[in-house]
Design a protein around this motif. Structure first.
Motif, PDB file in Angstrom:
ATOM      1  N   ASN A  45       1.864   2.468  -7.864  1.00 38.91           N
ATOM      2  CA  ASN A  45       2.929   3.231  -8.514  1.00 38.91           C
ATOM      3  C   ASN A  45       2.771   3.199 -10.037  1.00 38.91           C
ATOM      4  O   ASN A  45       2.950   4.221 -10.722  1.00 38.91           O
ATOM      5  N   ALA A  46       2.434   2.011 -10.575  1.00 40.83           N
ATOM      6  CA  ALA A  46       2.220   1.903 -12.024  1.00 40.83           C
ATOM      7  C   ALA A  46       1.031   2.742 -12.459  1.00 40.83           C
ATOM      8  O   ALA A  46       1.058   3.386 -13.517  1.00 40.83           O
TER       9      ALA A  46
ATOM     10  N   GLY B 203       2.527  -5.704  -1.130  1.00 43.34           N
ATOM     11  CA  GLY B 203       3.582  -5.344  -2.070  1.00 43.34           C
ATOM     12  C   GLY B 203       3.054  -5.196  -3.494  1.00 43.34           C
ATOM     13  O   GLY B 203       3.437  -4.253  -4.214  1.00 43.34           O
ATOM     14  N   GLU B 204       2.181  -6.121  -3.915  1.00 40.98           N
ATOM     15  CA  GLU B 204       1.578  -6.022  -5.253  1.00 40.98           C
ATOM     16  C   GLU B 204       0.724  -4.755  -5.377  1.00 40.98           C
ATOM     17  O   GLU B 204       0.732  -4.081  -6.413  1.00 40.98           O
ATOM     18  N   GLU B 205       0.032  -4.458  -4.312  1.00 40.57           N
ATOM     19  CA  GLU B 205      -0.796  -3.249  -4.338  1.00 40.57           C
ATOM     20  C   GLU B 205       0.047  -1.991  -4.488  1.00 40.57           C
ATOM     21  O   GLU B 205      -0.283  -1.077  -5.256  1.00 40.57           O
ATOM     22  N   GLU B 206       1.155  -1.935  -3.797  1.00 49.70           N
ATOM     23  CA  GLU B 206       2.037  -0.768  -3.910  1.00 49.70           C
ATOM     24  C   GLU B 206       2.597  -0.641  -5.324  1.00 49.70           C
ATOM     25  O   GLU B 206       2.695   0.458  -5.878  1.00 49.70           O
ATOM     26  N   LYS B 207       2.970  -1.799  -5.906  1.00 51.98           N
ATOM     27  CA  LYS B 207       3.476  -1.756  -7.290  1.00 51.98           C
ATOM     28  C   LYS B 207       2.407  -1.267  -8.259  1.00 51.98           C
ATOM     29  O   LYS B 207       2.676  -0.446  -9.148  1.00 51.98           O
ATOM     30  N   LEU B 208       1.192  -1.770  -8.075  1.00 59.24           N
ATOM     31  CA  LEU B 208       0.114  -1.355  -8.976  1.00 59.24           C
ATOM     32  C   LEU B 208      -0.234   0.120  -8.792  1.00 59.24           C
ATOM     33  O   LEU B 208      -0.534   0.826  -9.768  1.00 59.24           O
TER      34      LEU B 208
END
Length: 263
Positions: free
Chosen positions: A120-121, A113-118
């Protein structure tokens, strides 16, 4: 307002004005773009680090699951051999591995999940950086064109500092030229009127010419004097009638009279 506050305000105002003069918008834009690239690079490294941690957990999960499968097989084989104690031991170890596998799966899901957020950012930031770069180049080009146009207009109108110096130099040259022309004209008038001598005409030949002119002028004076004497002598009607006749006749008629008076 106290003196210290006023001094501080004046200092800040002058410093701000100096910074405004020293600041180049193009350099500021380039620096901002460089900072954004550094930030984007940091985000990419963060994404890579999270992806590396996720991949490590996946490898650990694979190893634990492989070990759990192996223990399951050992338990089944022990039961087939009527070794319930070995089967129980294998299943106990498998149960311990199952707890670790569940923890790793939770960590894996969190990292994913953190990887997906990063990611996208990173994508949003990269799009923002690209947009900023395009706008930066447009602003720089516009500023450069405006600066060039301003310099051209200042040069044409003569209000620029460099062109102002050139204009002052031209004005000084014209003033000096006019002064020299006026001086030359005044000296020519003084030489023509005789108030000043022409230094280039002084010499032995000019002295002789001046003396000859003086003698000629004296001769003309004497001849005119003799003519006037003849006109004013009594009993000389012919001389009076002749009026302004030839001065040579007057001189010839006066010569015998002068000789008779001497006798």
């Amino acid at each position: 307002m106290s003196i210290m506050k006023r001094m501080s305000l004046i200092f800040r105002a002058k410093a701000n004005k100096a910074l405004d003069r020293a600041e180049d918008p193009r350099e500021t834009l380039d620096y901002s773009y460089q900072r954004q690239l550094e930030l984007l690079s940091n985000v990419r490294r963060g994404v890579a680090d999270v992806a590396t941690s996720r991949k490590r957990i996946e490898l650990q999960l694979a190893q634990l699951e492989q070990q759990a499968g192996k223990l399951q097989g050992q338990a089944e084989k022990a039961l087939q051999m009527d070794r319930e104690d070995l089967a129980r031991e294998a299943l106990t170890r498998k149960s311990g591995l199952a707890g670790q596998i569940n923890d790793l799966k939770a960590q894996h899901a969190q990292l994913q999940g953190e990887e997906e957020k990063l990611v996208n950012a990173q994508q949003r930031l990269q799009a923002k950086v690209e947009s900023f770069r395009t706008r930066k180049e447009t602003i720089k080009a516009t500023y450069t064109a405006a600066e060039a146009q301003t310099r051209i207009n200042e040069a044409v109108s003569g209000i620029g500092e460099e062109m102002g110096d050139v204009g002052m130099a031209i004005q000084r040259a014209e003033d000096k030229t006019a002064t020299m022309q006026a001086r030359a004209g005044a000296i020519d008038e003084l030489i023509a009127s005789g108030a000043l001598d022409d230094a280039t005409s002084q010499g032995s030949g000019d002295d002789i010419a001046r003396e000859l002119e003086s003698m000629s002028s004296q001769a003309d004076v004497e001849m005119e004097l003799m003519r006037l004497k003849g006109l004013s002598s009594p009993g000389a009607p012919g001389a009076i009638e002749s009026g302004a006749g030839d001065t040579s006749d007057v001189v010839s008629s006066e010569a015998p009279q002068a000789e008779g008076e001497q006798r």
